[in-house]
Design a protein around this motif. Structure first.
Motif, short mmCIF file in Angstrom:
data_model
loop_
_atom_site.label_atom_id
_atom_site.label_comp_id
_atom_site.label_asym_id
_atom_site.label_seq_id
_atom_site.Cartn_x
_atom_site.Cartn_y
_atom_site.Cartn_z
N SER A 152 39.65 82.26 9.11
CA SER A 152 40.31 82.77 9.99
C SER A 152 41.90 83.44 9.92
CB SER A 152 40.52 81.77 11.33
OG SER A 152 39.21 81.37 11.66
N SER A 157 34.68 83.62 12.56
CA SER A 157 35.42 82.31 12.06
C SER A 157 36.28 81.45 13.17
CB SER A 157 36.47 82.56 10.99
OG SER A 157 35.66 83.11 9.81
N PRO A 158 36.98 81.99 13.69
CA PRO A 158 37.71 81.13 15.11
C PRO A 158 36.74 80.52 15.99
CG PRO A 158 38.78 83.35 14.90
CD PRO A 158 37.40 83.32 13.97
#
Length: 346
Positions: free
Chosen positions: A59, A204-205
């Motif tokens: 991220s 990703s986050p």
């Protein structure tokens, strides 16, 4: 003519270099994860924590590349509705895949885990049929039977089978299959096209949040109970960086070759992982039955890939110029996950 020949040879060299890079990174990431999780020197037996680190690292790096350094541009078209209905389910399943797949390494060998992953097409096909995305046919039923039989034979030949590890690994397989189904159901039909950096920028986050919640309840207390956190910054950062590099290698191979090439390279990588793990890890003891069953399963996987590619090719050629193009989020092959893919399989 000479310049054209040299240019062709240069392109061929670059292509093969990318393929070898992908095989090396994909195989190396699996061994790296196994070593980090089981090594007494590192002493970091926390698969949830390791996967969470991968997602946080990804991220932050994606944010730096896209928003700070602006080396890569994030494609437009993402809306709140698409993020909630598409990215969050995909991110959750991605987190589940990597978490369970990495946890399996604590109980079973790398080689056996790789053999169990061969069942992936069966899970994807069954869920695809249930979701109305696949059609049942005698050919596909035969291919699924061959893969299943091969995995069963390989499992029968496993000397040190641990059913807890098998359950974790199969859970990771189901998670990856669901992720691919969500990609098909929720993204492909929305016509969004994202490169790997953009994909990881959005996913990703979300995956990090999905991993953080269970980490608080399942692993944080264990890490606190072992005294001061033994955080090997250099090793874990390098492990996360290798995961990120693996995603880029997949993009390079696909952009310079084709989907067929990356699938063939994935099969080669699978055999490399199985054979090399027998040399690297003491918990890996391959038997003739192991290898025979895995060979059957891989033959079924090859037949499945060939069938899918032919189907995709016929669909593309049948489209007219006026058709609305619908391109899914880029997905990684074999779903290696991090392991093969992002923290592959994961």
């Amino acid at each position: 003519m000479a310049d054209r020949s040299r240019g062709f040879m240069r392109d061929e060299f670059v292509t093969y270099a990318y393929i070898l890079l992908y095989i090396a990174l994909s195989s190396g990431q699996i061994f790296f994860n196994k070593w980090v999780l089981s090594s007494k020197e590192i002493n970091f037996p926390y698969p949830l924590g390791l996967t969470l680190l991968h997602m946080i690292f990804s991220s932050v790096l994606c944010f730096l590349l896209t928003k700070v350094l602006k080396i890569v541009k994030v494609e437009e078209g993402m809306t709140l509705e698409i993020y909630v209905t598409s990215v969050i389910p995909i991110g959750a399943m991605f987190a589940m895949t990597l978490w369970l797949g990495n946890t399996a390494y604590l109980y079973i060998s790398v080689a056996f885990a790789q053999m169990l992953k061969a069942i992936m097409p069966v899970a994807v096909f069954i869920l695809g049929v249930a979701a109305g995305l696949e059609m049942m046919s005698c050919r596909m039923l035969l291919i699924m039977s061959i893969i299943s039989f091969g995995v069963l034979v390989a499992s029968y030949g496993e000397l040190n089978i641990n059913w807890i590890g098998v359950v974790y690994q199969m859970g990771g397989v189901v998670g990856e299959a669901l992720r691919l189904i969500f990609m098909e159901l929720l993204v492909k039909r929305k016509g969004i096209k994202l490169n790997p950096i953009s994909l990881m920028y959005y996913v990703s986050p979300c995956s990090a949040v999905c991993l953080f919640v269970p980490w608080i309840f399942l692993e944080k207390a264990k890490m606190d109970g072992n005294g001061p956190w033994n955080f090997h910054f250099v090793v874990l950062s390098l492990n996360s960086l290798c995961t990120f590099a693996l995603n880029l290698s997949v993009f390079l191979v696909i952009s310079h070759t084709s989907a067929l090439t990356i699938r063939v390279a994935g099969v080669v990588k699978d055999w490399v992982v199985v054979l090399v793990s027998a040399l690297l890890f003491a918990d890996t003891k391959l038997t003739v039955i192991n290898l025979f069953g895995y060979a059957i399963a891989i033959a079924g996987v090859a037949a499945y890939n060939n069938t899918k590619l032919k189907k995709e090719a016929s669909r593309v050629t049948s489209e007219t110029p006026g058709d609305v193009e619908s391109i899914p989020l880029v997905s990684l092959p074999n779903t290696e996950r991090e392991d093969d893919v992002v923290s592959h399989q994961s």
